[in-house]
Design a protein around this motif. Structure first.
Motif, PDB file in Angstrom:
ATOM      1  N   PHE A   1      -5.232 -15.223  -3.311  1.00  0.00           N
ATOM      2  CA  PHE A   1      -5.977 -14.270  -2.496  1.00  0.00           C
ATOM      3  C   PHE A   1      -7.103 -15.052  -1.831  1.00  0.00           C
ATOM      4  O   PHE A   1      -8.019 -15.510  -2.512  1.00  0.00           O
ATOM      5  CB  PHE A   1      -6.629 -13.183  -3.372  1.00  0.00           C
ATOM      6  CG  PHE A   1      -5.699 -12.101  -3.854  1.00  0.00           C
ATOM      7  CD1 PHE A   1      -4.332 -12.249  -3.836  1.00  0.00           C
ATOM      8  CD2 PHE A   1      -6.223 -10.890  -4.323  1.00  0.00           C
ATOM      9  CE1 PHE A   1      -3.484 -11.237  -4.300  1.00  0.00           C
ATOM     10  CE2 PHE A   1      -5.394  -9.879  -4.783  1.00  0.00           C
ATOM     11  CZ  PHE A   1      -4.016 -10.058  -4.777  1.00  0.00           C
TER      12      PHE A   1
ATOM     13  N   ILE B   1      -8.285 -14.251   1.736  1.00  0.00           N
ATOM     14  CA  ILE B   1      -9.031 -13.390   2.662  1.00  0.00           C
ATOM     15  C   ILE B   1      -8.991 -11.955   2.147  1.00  0.00           C
ATOM     16  O   ILE B   1      -7.908 -11.436   1.854  1.00  0.00           O
ATOM     17  CB  ILE B   1      -8.403 -13.475   4.073  1.00  0.00           C
ATOM     18  CG1 ILE B   1      -8.464 -14.929   4.549  1.00  0.00           C
ATOM     19  CG2 ILE B   1      -9.089 -12.538   5.055  1.00  0.00           C
ATOM     20  CD1 ILE B   1      -7.480 -15.258   5.620  1.00  0.00           C
TER      21      ILE B   1
ATOM     22  N   GLN C   1     -10.897  -4.163   0.869  1.00  0.00           N
ATOM     23  CA  GLN C   1     -11.684  -5.016  -0.036  1.00  0.00           C
ATOM     24  C   GLN C   1     -12.975  -5.469   0.649  1.00  0.00           C
ATOM     25  O   GLN C   1     -14.049  -5.441   0.045  1.00  0.00           O
ATOM     26  CB  GLN C   1     -10.860  -6.235  -0.463  1.00  0.00           C
ATOM     27  CG  GLN C   1      -9.694  -5.869  -1.370  1.00  0.00           C
ATOM     28  CD  GLN C   1      -8.630  -6.939  -1.465  1.00  0.00           C
ATOM     29  OE1 GLN C   1      -8.740  -8.019  -0.868  1.00  0.00           O
ATOM     30  NE2 GLN C   1      -7.564  -6.651  -2.200  1.00  0.00           N
TER      31      GLN C   1
ATOM     32  N   GLY D   1      -0.752  -0.557  -0.941  1.00  0.00           N
ATOM     33  CA  GLY D   1      -0.328  -1.616  -0.038  1.00  0.00           C
ATOM     34  C   GLY D   1      -1.480  -2.194   0.767  1.00  0.00           C
ATOM     35  O   GLY D   1      -1.314  -3.188   1.460  1.00  0.00           O
ATOM     36  N   THR D   2      -2.652  -1.580   0.655  1.00  0.00           N
ATOM     37  CA  THR D   2      -3.812  -2.072   1.411  1.00  0.00           C
ATOM     38  C   THR D   2      -4.658  -3.046   0.582  1.00  0.00           C
ATOM     39  O   THR D   2      -5.613  -3.604   1.091  1.00  0.00           O
ATOM     40  CB  THR D   2      -4.718  -0.891   1.810  1.00  0.00           C
ATOM     41  OG1 THR D   2      -5.078  -0.182   0.609  1.00  0.00           O
ATOM     42  CG2 THR D   2      -4.039   0.058   2.774  1.00  0.00           C
ATOM     43  N   GLY D   3      -4.315  -3.192  -0.684  1.00  0.00           N
ATOM     44  CA  GLY D   3      -5.124  -4.054  -1.564  1.00  0.00           C
ATOM     45  C   GLY D   3      -6.218  -3.276  -2.274  1.00  0.00           C
ATOM     46  O   GLY D   3      -7.183  -3.843  -2.764  1.00  0.00           O
ATOM     47  N   LYS D   4      -6.036  -1.964  -2.407  1.00  0.00           N
ATOM     48  CA  LYS D   4      -7.089  -1.121  -2.996  1.00  0.00           C
ATOM     49  C   LYS D   4      -7.318  -1.438  -4.479  1.00  0.00           C
ATOM     50  O   LYS D   4      -8.434  -1.275  -4.971  1.00  0.00           O
ATOM     51  CB  LYS D   4      -6.785   0.365  -2.774  1.00  0.00           C
ATOM     52  CG  LYS D   4      -5.605   0.848  -3.580  1.00  0.00           C
ATOM     53  CD  LYS D   4      -5.386   2.326  -3.362  1.00  0.00           C
ATOM     54  CE  LYS D   4      -4.075   2.792  -3.939  1.00  0.00           C
ATOM     55  NZ  LYS D   4      -3.922   2.690  -5.381  1.00  0.00           N
ATOM     56  N   THR D   5      -6.275  -1.876  -5.188  1.00  0.00           N
ATOM     57  CA  THR D   5      -6.442  -2.136  -6.628  1.00  0.00           C
ATOM     58  C   THR D   5      -7.487  -3.227  -6.858  1.00  0.00           C
ATOM     59  O   THR D   5      -8.416  -3.053  -7.649  1.00  0.00           O
ATOM     60  CB  THR D   5      -5.089  -2.544  -7.261  1.00  0.00           C
ATOM     61  OG1 THR D   5      -4.077  -1.666  -6.752  1.00  0.00           O
ATOM     62  CG2 THR D   5      -5.136  -2.454  -8.764  1.00  0.00           C
TER      63      THR D   5
ATOM     64  N   GLN E   1       0.611  -1.165 -13.082  1.00  0.00           N
ATOM     65  CA  GLN E   1       0.369  -2.050 -11.938  1.00  0.00           C
ATOM     66  C   GLN E   1      -1.102  -2.501 -11.914  1.00  0.00           C
ATOM     67  O   GLN E   1      -1.408  -3.660 -11.669  1.00  0.00           O
ATOM     68  CB  GLN E   1       0.719  -1.284 -10.671  1.00  0.00           C
ATOM     69  CG  GLN E   1       0.573  -2.085  -9.403  1.00  0.00           C
ATOM     70  CD  GLN E   1       0.770  -1.199  -8.191  1.00  0.00           C
ATOM     71  OE1 GLN E   1       1.645  -0.321  -8.187  1.00  0.00           O
ATOM     72  NE2 GLN E   1      -0.030  -1.371  -7.179  1.00  0.00           N
TER      73      GLN E   1
ATOM     74  N   ASP F   1       4.878  -1.561  -7.326  1.00  0.00           N
ATOM     75  CA  ASP F   1       4.282  -2.623  -6.539  1.00  0.00           C
ATOM     76  C   ASP F   1       5.287  -3.750  -6.390  1.00  0.00           C
ATOM     77  O   ASP F   1       5.323  -4.690  -7.166  1.00  0.00           O
ATOM     78  CB  ASP F   1       2.994  -3.111  -7.203  1.00  0.00           C
ATOM     79  CG  ASP F   1       2.367  -4.223  -6.391  1.00  0.00           C
ATOM     80  OD1 ASP F   1       2.549  -4.215  -5.161  1.00  0.00           O
ATOM     81  OD2 ASP F   1       1.733  -5.108  -6.980  1.00  0.00           O
TER      82      ASP F   1
HETATM   83  P1  AMP Z   1      -2.356  -2.604  -3.623  1.00  0.00           P
HETATM   84  O1  AMP Z   1      -2.667  -1.796  -2.400  1.00  0.00           O
HETATM   85  O2  AMP Z   1      -3.542  -2.789  -4.496  1.00  0.00           O
HETATM   86  O3  AMP Z   1      -1.154  -2.059  -4.346  1.00  0.00           O
HETATM   87  O4  AMP Z   1      -1.970  -4.110  -3.144  1.00  0.00           O
HETATM   88  C1  AMP Z   1      -0.837  -4.371  -2.356  1.00  0.00           C
HETATM   89  C2  AMP Z   1      -0.373  -5.810  -2.411  1.00  0.00           C
HETATM   90  O5  AMP Z   1      -1.272  -6.663  -1.704  1.00  0.00           O
HETATM   91  C3  AMP Z   1      -0.276  -6.387  -3.820  1.00  0.00           C
HETATM   92  O6  AMP Z   1       0.975  -7.040  -3.933  1.00  0.00           O
HETATM   93  C4  AMP Z   1      -1.393  -7.375  -3.920  1.00  0.00           C
HETATM   94  O7  AMP Z   1      -1.066  -8.458  -4.768  1.00  0.00           O
HETATM   95  C5  AMP Z   1      -1.574  -7.834  -2.488  1.00  0.00           C
HETATM   96  N1  AMP Z   1      -2.982  -8.186  -2.162  1.00  0.00           N
HETATM   97  C6  AMP Z   1      -4.077  -7.461  -2.431  1.00  0.00           C
HETATM   98  N2  AMP Z   1      -5.180  -8.059  -1.968  1.00  0.00           N
HETATM   99  C7  AMP Z   1      -4.782  -9.211  -1.391  1.00  0.00           C
HETATM  100  C8  AMP Z   1      -5.478 -10.279  -0.714  1.00  0.00           C
HETATM  101  N3  AMP Z   1      -6.786 -10.257  -0.527  1.00  0.00           N
HETATM  102  N4  AMP Z   1      -4.734 -11.303  -0.250  1.00  0.00           N
HETATM  103  C9  AMP Z   1      -3.389 -11.311  -0.431  1.00  0.00           C
HETATM  104  N5  AMP Z   1      -2.675 -10.345  -1.033  1.00  0.00           N
HETATM  105  C10 AMP Z   1      -3.362  -9.294  -1.518  1.00  0.00           C
END
Ligand code: AMP
Length: 389
Positions: free
Chosen positions: A35, A37, A42, A62-66, A97, A317
């Motif tokens: 990760f 950027i 985030q 899918g936006t990286g919210k976790t 997840q 995921d």
């Molecule tokens: P999420 O929306 O949290 O389910 O994340 C969706 C996907 O994006 C997951 O597979 C994460 O591993 C990936 N992801 C989240 N943040 C980043 C980041 N900053 N850079 C690259 N991949 C990311």
């Protein structure tokens, strides 16, 4: 409520995780996770949550919210060893997840242990995990209450509470459980609420449990990911199986097929297997072990096709799903957006195709109405013509 930023293209977006000045152990973990950027959610949410403010995040999966809520939570837990955190999620899959992301983030700080409390798994290992004084508990509401009633869990040191997919928790009827849980959580805490869609009931929940929250949003609730090519195929109830077979034969890569009920999921999977296709299925009627096995086979590409119901698919995921097929349309228009959000993740291209029968006309009208509001176009095909992608 304070609106901080809206939209994913804000000029003030942070372009590197180093800008957050995170602890070295966390920077190392992010590096190992590749990760570099921060995603827009985030970039917006982390600085606010690091300051200890309450926050509402409007973001789809899918936006990286976790990581957007796990990163600041970990920073706070590393800084204050007396503090604990609680994450509530609507489904077991989503909770698992989140736990996966937490394990990755704590790779170099394993002392910040987590425990996962979800239904469908036996109580004993969960009780043992709780005895090891985890810093973070990730739970579904029902199972958390079981533990509270048994006295195996003490929430009096929770300094950070996260409600993930709050809209879905309310859809699933968890409002009374949430209110019950809140009685065990200290009043003086930081609360982060994430929701893919916004509605008056989610708003009420936020008003009840959050204090002067900042609000960040990366995608309007009515908007589907721009990287998903969407099309619909006009067919009939009887013609669906054949149409599905055609679509699967014409497409390359992994396919997630959405079906309305458990028994229909079983039937569709059986039909596809009878044609020699590589298929697995996931629904609420299967054991946790079966669901995990199906999911991991799909994730590593051992099985190309996964047939699923909505609830079971929530929280899946799998990064590179190339196609989503709505064998049955979702009951609620917003679920269409969640479903197709399974493909086209993290900027990659994806395809979503929906089978629409004459009986589905009003449901399809609701979906297209919602999509139109978000400026999305859906192309139309007749069954057994090649789809747009
Ligand atoms: P999420 O929306 O949290 O389910 O994340 C969706 C996907 O994006 C997951 O597979 C994460 O591993 C990936 N992801 C989240 N943040 C980043 C980041 N900053 N850079 C690259 N991949 C990311």
């Amino acid at each position: 409520m304070n609106k901080t930023q809206h939209g994913g293209d804000s000029p003030s977006l942070i372009h590197h995780f180093e800008t957050f000045e995170l602890p070295q152990k966390l920077n190392d973990a992010l590096k190992a996770m590749e990760f570099e950027i921060p995603t827009p959610i985030q970039a917006q949410a982390i600085p606010i949550a690091l300051k200890g403010r309450d926050l509402i995040g409007c973001a789809q999966t899918g936006t990286g919210k976790t990581a957007a809520f796990c990163i600041p939570t970990l920073v706070h837990l590393l800084a204050d060893r007396n503090k604990t955190a609680l994450i509530l999620a609507p489904t077991r899959e989503l909770a698992m997840q989140i736990e996966g992301v937490w394990k990755d983030l704590t790779r170099f700080s394993p002392e910040i242990r987590s425990a996962i409390l979800v239904g469908g798994n036996s109580m004993q290992p969960q009780m043992q995990a709780l005895k090891r004084s985890p810093k973070l508990v990730i739970a579904t509401p029902g199972r958390l209450i079981d533990h509270l009633q048994r006295g195996s869990l003490n929430l009096s040191r929770v300094g950070i509470l996260i409600l993930d997919e709050a809209d879905r928790m309310l859809d699933m009827g968890f409002a009374p459980q949430l209110s019950q849980i809140m009685r065990f959580v200290p009043q003086s805490r930081q609360t982060l609420l994430f929701s893919a869609t916004w509605s008056p009931v989610v708003d009420d929940l936020a008003k009840k449990y959050l204090k002067a929250p900042a609000r960040v949003s990366v995608e309007k609730a009515s908007r589907a990911a721009q990287t998903v090519h969407q099309s619909m195929i006009a067919t009939t109830m009887k013609g669906k199986n054949e149409a599905l077979l055609d679509e699967l034969n014409e497409r390359e890569g992994s396919v997630l097929v959405f079906v309305r009920t458990k028994s229909r999921t079983d039937r569709v999977a059986k039909y596809l297997s009878s044609y020699g296709l590589d298929v697995n299925r996931i629904h609420g009627g299967r054991t946790q072990g079966q669901r995990n096995a199906a999911l991991s086979a799909f994730r590593v590409g051992k099985v190309r096709i996964l047939v699923a119901t909505d609830i079971a698919a929530r929280g899946i995921d799998v990064v590179n799903i190339q196609h989503v097929i709505n064998y049955d349309l979702p009951q609620v228009a917003e679920d269409y957006i969640h479903r197709i959000g399974r493909t086209g993740r993290a900027g990659s291209e994806g395809c979503a195709v929906s089978f629409v029968t004459p009986e589905d006309r009003s449901q399809w009208r609701d979906i297209t109405h919602l999509l139109k509001k978000g400026g999305t176009i859906v192309s139309t095909h007749q069954a057994r013509t090649k789809a747009a992608c």
